[in-house]
Scaffold this motif. Structure first.
Motif, PDB file in Angstrom:
ATOM      1  N   ARG A   1     -12.361   3.632  -3.310  1.00 22.45           N
ATOM      2  CA  ARG A   1     -12.005   4.338  -4.559  1.00 22.45           C
ATOM      3  C   ARG A   1     -10.560   4.791  -4.573  1.00 22.45           C
ATOM      4  O   ARG A   1      -9.965   4.991  -5.625  1.00 22.45           O
ATOM      5  N   GLU A   2     -10.000   4.999  -3.385  1.00 27.75           N
ATOM      6  CA  GLU A   2      -8.671   5.612  -3.315  1.00 27.75           C
ATOM      7  C   GLU A   2      -7.535   4.620  -3.042  1.00 27.75           C
ATOM      8  O   GLU A   2      -6.420   5.023  -2.763  1.00 27.75           O
ATOM      9  N   PHE A   3      -7.824   3.327  -3.072  1.00 28.35           N
ATOM     10  CA  PHE A   3      -6.737   2.337  -2.985  1.00 28.35           C
ATOM     11  C   PHE A   3      -5.849   2.473  -4.216  1.00 28.35           C
ATOM     12  O   PHE A   3      -6.334   2.747  -5.324  1.00 28.35           O
ATOM     13  N   TYR A   4      -4.571   2.232  -4.050  1.00 27.83           N
ATOM     14  CA  TYR A   4      -3.621   2.573  -5.080  1.00 27.83           C
ATOM     15  C   TYR A   4      -2.416   1.628  -4.999  1.00 27.83           C
ATOM     16  O   TYR A   4      -2.060   1.157  -3.930  1.00 27.83           O
ATOM     17  N   ASP A   5      -1.805   1.361  -6.130  1.00 29.18           N
ATOM     18  CA  ASP A   5      -0.533   0.631  -6.126  1.00 29.18           C
ATOM     19  C   ASP A   5       0.540   1.669  -6.443  1.00 29.18           C
ATOM     20  O   ASP A   5       0.470   2.342  -7.465  1.00 29.18           O
ATOM     21  N   ASP A   6       1.532   1.810  -5.563  1.00 29.05           N
ATOM     22  CA  ASP A   6       2.484   2.925  -5.741  1.00 29.05           C
ATOM     23  C   ASP A   6       3.538   2.658  -6.822  1.00 29.05           C
ATOM     24  O   ASP A   6       4.454   3.453  -7.018  1.00 29.05           O
ATOM     25  N   GLY A   7       3.407   1.528  -7.479  1.00 24.62           N
ATOM     26  CA  GLY A   7       4.336   1.231  -8.561  1.00 24.62           C
ATOM     27  C   GLY A   7       5.448   0.302  -8.142  1.00 24.62           C
ATOM     28  O   GLY A   7       6.079  -0.354  -8.957  1.00 24.62           O
ATOM     29  N   SER A   8       5.683   0.220  -6.811  1.00 27.26           N
ATOM     30  CA  SER A   8       6.720  -0.704  -6.331  1.00 27.26           C
ATOM     31  C   SER A   8       6.065  -1.904  -5.659  1.00 27.26           C
ATOM     32  O   SER A   8       6.720  -2.626  -4.913  1.00 27.26           O
ATOM     33  N   GLY A   9       4.784  -2.067  -5.899  1.00 26.05           N
ATOM     34  CA  GLY A   9       4.079  -3.218  -5.337  1.00 26.05           C
ATOM     35  C   GLY A   9       3.495  -2.954  -3.965  1.00 26.05           C
ATOM     36  O   GLY A   9       2.888  -3.829  -3.366  1.00 26.05           O
ATOM     37  N   GLU A  10       3.703  -1.727  -3.445  1.00 24.04           N
ATOM     38  CA  GLU A  10       3.151  -1.410  -2.126  1.00 24.04           C
ATOM     39  C   GLU A  10       1.713  -0.939  -2.281  1.00 24.04           C
ATOM     40  O   GLU A  10       1.417  -0.051  -3.081  1.00 24.04           O
ATOM     41  N   ILE A  11       0.835  -1.509  -1.481  1.00 27.37           N
ATOM     42  CA  ILE A  11      -0.552  -1.073  -1.483  1.00 27.37           C
ATOM     43  C   ILE A  11      -0.632   0.211  -0.651  1.00 27.37           C
ATOM     44  O   ILE A  11      -0.034   0.315   0.409  1.00 27.37           O
ATOM     45  N   CYS A  12      -1.300   1.219  -1.188  1.00 30.56           N
ATOM     46  CA  CYS A  12      -1.373   2.479  -0.450  1.00 30.56           C
ATOM     47  C   CYS A  12      -2.693   3.185  -0.760  1.00 30.56           C
ATOM     48  O   CYS A  12      -3.482   2.708  -1.568  1.00 30.56           O
TER      49      CYS A  12
ATOM     50  N   LYS B   1       5.922   8.421  -4.516  1.00 28.62           N
ATOM     51  CA  LYS B   1       6.210   7.237  -3.691  1.00 28.62           C
ATOM     52  C   LYS B   1       5.190   7.197  -2.546  1.00 28.62           C
ATOM     53  O   LYS B   1       4.545   8.209  -2.250  1.00 28.62           O
ATOM     54  N   SER B   2       5.123   6.046  -1.894  1.00 29.22           N
ATOM     55  CA  SER B   2       4.236   5.988  -0.722  1.00 29.22           C
ATOM     56  C   SER B   2       5.083   5.912   0.541  1.00 29.22           C
ATOM     57  O   SER B   2       6.234   5.484   0.509  1.00 29.22           O
ATOM     58  N   ASP B   3       4.473   6.356   1.636  1.00 29.12           N
ATOM     59  CA  ASP B   3       5.162   6.292   2.928  1.00 29.12           C
ATOM     60  C   ASP B   3       4.129   5.919   3.994  1.00 29.12           C
ATOM     61  O   ASP B   3       2.930   6.151   3.793  1.00 29.12           O
ATOM     62  N   ILE B   4       4.601   5.368   5.104  1.00 24.11           N
ATOM     63  CA  ILE B   4       3.658   4.980   6.147  1.00 24.11           C
ATOM     64  C   ILE B   4       2.978   6.223   6.721  1.00 24.11           C
ATOM     65  O   ILE B   4       3.589   7.293   6.817  1.00 24.11           O
ATOM     66  N   ILE B   5       1.716   6.044   7.080  1.00 22.31           N
ATOM     67  CA  ILE B   5       0.887   7.197   7.487  1.00 22.31           C
ATOM     68  C   ILE B   5       1.492   7.939   8.684  1.00 22.31           C
ATOM     69  O   ILE B   5       1.383   9.161   8.781  1.00 22.31           O
ATOM     70  N   MET B   6       2.182   7.204   9.558  1.00 26.05           N
ATOM     71  CA  MET B   6       2.735   7.843  10.755  1.00 26.05           C
ATOM     72  C   MET B   6       3.830   8.864  10.413  1.00 26.05           C
ATOM     73  O   MET B   6       4.153   9.721  11.221  1.00 26.05           O
TER      74      MET B   6
ATOM     75  N   GLU C   1       7.113  -5.389  11.543  1.00 23.10           N
ATOM     76  CA  GLU C   1       5.782  -4.961  11.936  1.00 23.10           C
ATOM     77  C   GLU C   1       5.343  -3.690  11.214  1.00 23.10           C
ATOM     78  O   GLU C   1       4.158  -3.454  11.044  1.00 23.10           O
ATOM     79  N   LEU C   2       6.326  -2.901  10.783  1.00 23.56           N
ATOM     80  CA  LEU C   2       5.975  -1.699  10.017  1.00 23.56           C
ATOM     81  C   LEU C   2       5.249  -2.041   8.717  1.00 23.56           C
ATOM     82  O   LEU C   2       4.475  -1.255   8.199  1.00 23.56           O
ATOM     83  N   LYS C   3       5.509  -3.224   8.215  1.00 27.38           N
ATOM     84  CA  LYS C   3       4.913  -3.632   6.945  1.00 27.38           C
ATOM     85  C   LYS C   3       3.395  -3.674   6.992  1.00 27.38           C
ATOM     86  O   LYS C   3       2.742  -3.756   5.975  1.00 27.38           O
ATOM     87  N   GLN C   4       2.841  -3.673   8.203  1.00 25.80           N
ATOM     88  CA  GLN C   4       1.382  -3.761   8.294  1.00 25.80           C
ATOM     89  C   GLN C   4       0.720  -2.390   8.369  1.00 25.80           C
ATOM     90  O   GLN C   4      -0.488  -2.293   8.488  1.00 25.80           O
ATOM     91  N   SER C   5       1.526  -1.328   8.295  1.00 24.38           N
ATOM     92  CA  SER C   5       0.968   0.019   8.407  1.00 24.38           C
ATOM     93  C   SER C   5       0.319   0.473   7.111  1.00 24.38           C
ATOM     94  O   SER C   5       0.688   0.030   6.028  1.00 24.38           O
ATOM     95  N   VAL C   6      -0.631   1.401   7.261  1.00 26.87           N
ATOM     96  CA  VAL C   6      -1.254   1.996   6.075  1.00 26.87           C
ATOM     97  C   VAL C   6      -0.235   2.920   5.411  1.00 26.87           C
ATOM     98  O   VAL C   6       0.459   3.681   6.091  1.00 26.87           O
ATOM     99  N   ARG C   7      -0.168   2.861   4.102  1.00 24.90           N
ATOM    100  CA  ARG C   7       0.747   3.741   3.370  1.00 24.90           C
ATOM    101  C   ARG C   7      -0.062   4.775   2.590  1.00 24.90           C
ATOM    102  O   ARG C   7      -1.142   4.474   2.085  1.00 24.90           O
ATOM    103  N   ILE C   8       0.484   5.970   2.511  1.00 28.58           N
ATOM    104  CA  ILE C   8      -0.185   7.053   1.791  1.00 28.58           C
ATOM    105  C   ILE C   8       0.675   7.430   0.583  1.00 28.58           C
ATOM    106  O   ILE C   8       1.896   7.593   0.711  1.00 28.58           O
ATOM    107  N   TYR C   9       0.021   7.580  -0.562  1.00 29.70           N
ATOM    108  CA  TYR C   9       0.750   7.916  -1.789  1.00 29.70           C
ATOM    109  C   TYR C   9       0.985   9.426  -1.850  1.00 29.70           C
ATOM    110  O   TYR C   9       0.067  10.220  -1.615  1.00 29.70           O
ATOM    111  N   ASP C  10       2.216   9.785  -2.139  1.00 29.99           N
ATOM    112  CA  ASP C  10       2.564  11.199  -2.222  1.00 29.99           C
ATOM    113  C   ASP C  10       2.731  11.578  -3.691  1.00 29.99           C
ATOM    114  O   ASP C  10       3.576  11.007  -4.393  1.00 29.99           O
TER     115      ASP C  10
END
Lengths: 161, 486
Positions: free
Chosen positions: B228-239, B430-435, B416-425
């Motif tokens: 339910r919480e998958f999201y497109d951050d507007g710049s094409g990044e899945i988060c 914007k989204s940023d990597i979870i780490m 390799e960072l491209k494979q990280s989960v991103r969280i929408y803020d």
């Protein structure tokens, strides 16, 4: 120095690519040079997928960091060996492909990124039109050199061209 | 009627899985049916008897979840007719990539790939090299390369007659599908990376499926909430929406526990090391061929259909009956056929940072243990070929660590960072990597790994009793500098 590191070092020496990995640009050159060497028939067994800078092998990354570590401790075992001709010959054949042509205004890492991207998509799609589209979409800043790059790849006789 | 509901299959994990005509046609091809006989978890059923599900059911689940994630990212309520057609086409492409993502797996899945690497490393270490001033060479062995399962999958999409003919009848080219399978760091601009990242349909399915079949709760993630919480951050990044941050932390922990408690269980890890060596015997004897040309030939001739766990297991059984084997080979083959696992003699497990220094330390501890093998063999009268070291390469919670960019030895930064989960803020939109989120467990844990090393001995049960194991263990402890071996 382990055998994998000896093979990489000798590959890079033969191709005239530095094994210094301090800068990202150097690492891109190593990744792409070994990709192209493999495509030319000198297969080291690295598997490549598509990443931000084009074809990339995480396993190769691990191995060249290990090589860097060996070299920094003064390990020069690689000097006792040479590549067999089945590997050396394809490398000699494509060595010139890695040099940036005079009419192309790109640093070497960008040139290698462009030609390895073309080779990658041509191999996957076996279709010139789709390859061109993929490079146009994914490598916008390099696309203006697509035609000369393709011509040079053809000159060096890489499979599929 | 919904295109993706034309046919229905009942699945233990997702209940009803709907399928399109095209998907059913693909499922009916021999190369896909073959997956029924490729176990997802290889020899794990020797330890957890119900862990014997196949890549067939996992592939169906991944197809289903790829579609679900696609739906979560693309609301189709406001689309006009042509947009809807495009939407359906993209969804079909993503579902097909999910369905076909494991089509190229070898028999016994990852174990066979590890066996090929082991074979090349142990039997032909010097391949391709010649000593200067010496004719001593392993140059006759020039087969340096082999195909990883993703590459085999792409070959199947390109060459398998049934699959290419099925796709030819549709709007989809093999390239479009394989493209989604090979783009690790990024996806084509119009499609999110759903098949290969820290949080993707592949992982979501196998974690839930492992938990169900093994009977342990480690993979029980809150799938519906994440979807339910998958999201497109507007710049094409899945988060993922920040509301689900804890659920994502939990998912990544689930994967960690699934690996540390289940996949790396000492008995199955030991047995898989044994199986690796048995497969290496088969390659060396010419019973199995690994060159890319040979695999392509099998795909072209249709022989690939038979190249499954059963095929390989029959070769092993044939070896079991053969009399020409050395004692060492016989012991290893018997171990697989009779289920006689190797004994874990010593282990070292610790959680530590992921950086160059720690990884070197880990390698040096593995090396120290390997150095002891001939000494153990000599002192306790055991063939040193039957003593071996296993390690987990350092199990991490995320594909990349928070300190990635600081430690250049880690990887090549963005790739390799491209494979990280991103969280929408919500604040910055914007989204940023979870780490990078200070409220995430991964902020701390993504920089840690579980380092695990084990020493195994394979022996006939009556020749290795508890007293002897104790003596060997003591010998190991006394000869290793590091004191935390258990």
């Amino acid at each position: 120095m382990d055998w994998a590191q000896i093979r990489i070092k000798l590959f890079l020496e033969t191709l005239g690519i530095s094994s210094d990995i301090t800068m990202l640009q150097n690492r891109i050159c190593i990744q792409k040079a070994i990709f192209l060497a493999q495509e030319a028939g000198a297969d080291l067994g690295y598997s490549y997928s598509w990443y931000v800078h084009g074809p990339y092998s995480p396993e190769l990354t691990t191995d060249y960091y290990e090589l860097d570590n060996d070299l920094s401790t003064g390990d020069e075992d690689y000097q006792k060996y040479k590549l067999i001709s089945a590997l050396n010959d394809p490398l000699q054949k494509i060595k010139g492909l890695l040099s940036v042509p005079q009419d192309v205004n790109l640093p070497q890492d960008k040139w290698l990124e462009l030609i390895s991207s073309i080779v990658f998509w041509q191999k996957i799609t076996n279709d010139e039109k789709i390859t061109k589209e993929r490079v146009k979409t994914d490598k916008k800043d390099l696309f203006k050199y697509y035609i000369p790059a393709r011509k040079v790849i053809k000159q060096y006789g890489l499979p599929g061209f | 009627m919904n295109t993706f509901e034309k046919y229905k299959i009942h699945d233990a994990i997702h209940k009803t899985i709907g399928l399109s005509q095209l998907e059913l046609d693909i499922i009916d091809t021999k190369s896909f049916q073959r997956l029924r006989n490729v176990k997802q978890l290889s020899l794990l059923s020797y330890v957890f008897p119900s862990a014997d599900y196949s890549r067939f059911s996992h592939s169906l689940g991944t197809c289903y979840l790829s579609g679900k994630i696609f739906d979560a990212l693309h609301f189709d309520g406001d689309l006009n007719k042509s947009e809807r057609i495009k939407h359906q086409k993209q969804k079909q492409k993503v579902r097909l990539a999910g369905l076909l993502h494991d089509i190229g797996h070898y028999p016994f899945s990852h174990v066979m790939e590890d066996a090929i690497k082991f074979y090349l490393h142990e039997y032909h270490p010097q391949r391709g090299l010649q000593e200067i001033n010496s004719s001593n060479t392993d140059g006759t062995y020039t087969a340096l390369g082999y195909l990883e399962h993703e590459s085999v999958g792409i070959k199947i999409l390109e060459r398998d007659k049934q699959i290419t003919e099925t796709l030819k009848k549709t709007k989809y080219s093999p390239t479009e599908i394989s493209e989604l399978m090979i783009r690790k760091g990024e996806s084509p601009s119009e499609l999110p990376k759903l098949i290969s990242s820290d949080l993707d349909s592949d992982r979501l399915d196998y974690l839930l499926r492992d938990a169900y079949h093994i009977g342990l709760p480690y993979g029980s993630t809150d799938l519906n909430y994440i979807l339910r919480e998958f999201y497109d951050d507007g710049s094409g990044e899945i988060c993922i929406n920040s509301k689900a941050l804890r659920t994502v932390d939990h998912f990544l922990l689930c994967r960690y526990f699934d690996y540390s408690q289940v996949i790396f269980h000492k008995t199955s890890a030991g047995l898989e090391e044994v199986l690796k060596r048995v497969i290496a015997f088969l390659i060396e004897n010419g019973e199995i061929k690994i060159s890319p040309e040979y695999i392509e030939g099998m795909i072209d001739s249709g022989e690939w259909f038979f190249y499954d766990d059963i095929y390989l297991y029959n070769l092993i059984r044939k070896m079991y009956k053969d009399t020409y084997l050395s004692d060492h080979q016989k012991l290893f083959v018997n171990s697989i056929v009779e289920r006689n696992p190797p004994k874990e003699i010593a282990k070292l497990e610790y959680i530590d940072d992921i950086d160059t220094r720690k990884q070197r330390l880990f390698k040096s501890r593995i090396s120290d243990l390997n150095t002891l093998i001939p000494l153990i063999g000599e002192k306790f009268n055991i063939d040193s070929q039957n003593i071996f070291v296993w390690d987990n390469k350092g199990l991490r919670l995320t594909k990349t660590g928070r300190m990635l960019e600081a430690y250049s030895a880690e990887a090549d930064s963005k790739d390799e960072l491209k494979q990280s989960v991103r969280i929408y803020d919500r604040v910055s939109e914007k989204s940023d990597i979870i780490m990078n989120r200070e409220d995430s467990l991964m902020n701390i844990l993504s920089n840690k790994a579980l380092y695990s090393i084990r020493l195994f001995i394979l022996a006939n049960p009556h020749t290795l009793d508890n007293e002897k194991i104790k003596s060997i263990r003591l010998f190991v402890y006394n000869n290793l500098e590091y004191r935390d071996w258990k």
